[in-house]
Design an enzyme around this catalytic site. Sequence first.
Site, PDB file in Angstrom:
ATOM      1  N   CYS A  14      -0.487   4.343   2.251  1.00 17.57           N
ATOM      2  CA  CYS A  14      -0.586   4.269   3.719  1.00 17.57           C
ATOM      3  C   CYS A  14      -0.210   2.868   4.176  1.00 17.57           C
ATOM      4  O   CYS A  14       0.956   2.528   4.165  1.00 17.57           O
ATOM      5  CB  CYS A  14      -1.959   4.708   4.213  1.00 17.57           C
ATOM      6  SG  CYS A  14      -3.349   3.981   3.350  1.00 17.57           S
ATOM      7  N   SER A  15      -1.190   2.069   4.553  1.00 20.74           N
ATOM      8  CA  SER A  15      -0.832   0.776   5.138  1.00 20.74           C
ATOM      9  C   SER A  15      -1.955  -0.238   4.968  1.00 20.74           C
ATOM     10  O   SER A  15      -2.072  -1.147   5.771  1.00 20.74           O
ATOM     11  CB  SER A  15      -0.538   0.965   6.629  1.00 20.74           C
ATOM     12  OG  SER A  15      -1.670   1.566   7.249  1.00 20.74           O
ATOM     13  N   CYS A  16      -2.787  -0.068   3.938  1.00 15.54           N
ATOM     14  CA  CYS A  16      -3.910  -0.992   3.735  1.00 15.54           C
ATOM     15  C   CYS A  16      -3.386  -2.424   3.653  1.00 15.54           C
ATOM     16  O   CYS A  16      -2.420  -2.699   2.934  1.00 15.54           O
ATOM     17  CB  CYS A  16      -4.659  -0.649   2.457  1.00 15.54           C
ATOM     18  SG  CYS A  16      -5.335   1.020   2.482  1.00 15.54           S
ATOM     19  N   CYS A  65       0.890  -1.159   0.000  1.00 13.68           N
ATOM     20  CA  CYS A  65       0.000   0.000   0.000  1.00 13.68           C
ATOM     21  C   CYS A  65       0.928   1.208   0.000  1.00 13.68           C
ATOM     22  O   CYS A  65       1.506   1.549   1.028  1.00 13.68           O
ATOM     23  CB  CYS A  65      -0.910   0.017   1.225  1.00 13.68           C
ATOM     24  SG  CYS A  65      -1.892   1.529   1.328  1.00 13.68           S
TER      25      CYS A  65
END
Lengths: 108, 211
Positions: B117-119, B114
């Site tokens: 961000c951090s999906c 991702c």
Amino acid sequence: MSEAWGPHDVGGRTGGPVDLAEHDNAYWEWQIDAMVRLALAKGLITDFAELRHGIERLAPTDYDELSYYERWAKSLASTLLASGAITQDELDGKIDAIRRRQKIESSS
Amino acid sequence: MTDNEHEHDHARTFQPDHVEPTSEAARLGLALRELLIEAGHYSVDEEQAMIAAMQGASPENGAKIVAHAWTNDDYKARLLDDGANAIRELGFDLEPYEFTVMENTKTVHNVIVCTLCSCYPRSLLGMSPAWYKSSNYRARIVREPRAVLAEFGVNLSDGVEVRVHDSTAELRYMVLPERPTGTDGWSQEQLAALVTRDSLIGTQRELGGDK
């Protein structure tokens, strides 16, 4: 879009080696994580996009220097201040209280 | 901290052995937490339950899905066609997002990221590793995937195509690794035990087998 990339938009940039160390969340990190999820569940924030928006608006130095859950904390705070769910006075008062408490505990 | 203080301050960090952080931003987070709890927006019990649920999700969930697909061609076809529904079919709770499962083959290797961000498919893989959220991984895996994969010990020959999948809030990915040779006749439990977190992300390619 002529705006400069936000600090979060890192795809395709250069960088150093990936640090492969595994890292368990500290307990306070779990608490922040739970807080964000509960804030969503309780309707304090409408969706995660709101939170991400707050993270993407962090100053680039903040983005780079803060840890992952610190960014979440900052973003949720600014979102809830903006929505009026909490006030700056309440937040400042609580931060002071925690600081005093930590000082007492560290010296005891 | 005395026991007395502890009882009177329910929003406090629960276990005394969990050290409170002292950075400004983390303190801001703790202050926010205490404010929300004291205002009744959520309770410490709800917090504890949420943390337990988050800690309960692990790559074993993803591994079960993979083992099911390895042993059932019809299921595998459904999984690759409509990941979200096929995963729910096995009783896993997915948030309402689309889910796409990408199959590794002899000539294709998939890896997920991702970049913004951090999906991450947390309900199937548990907490994401720190490196998944790091700037270096997010920046470079789309720029020089082979070099990054080599840092994870995955050395792809030129004949293998790399496909990097950038997750979003609405669309998550998981990799379906190749079933190792020498595992004919293995039970789903035995097969699931071979599947690692990194193989579901795509930063591992070869899985154990034979033994």
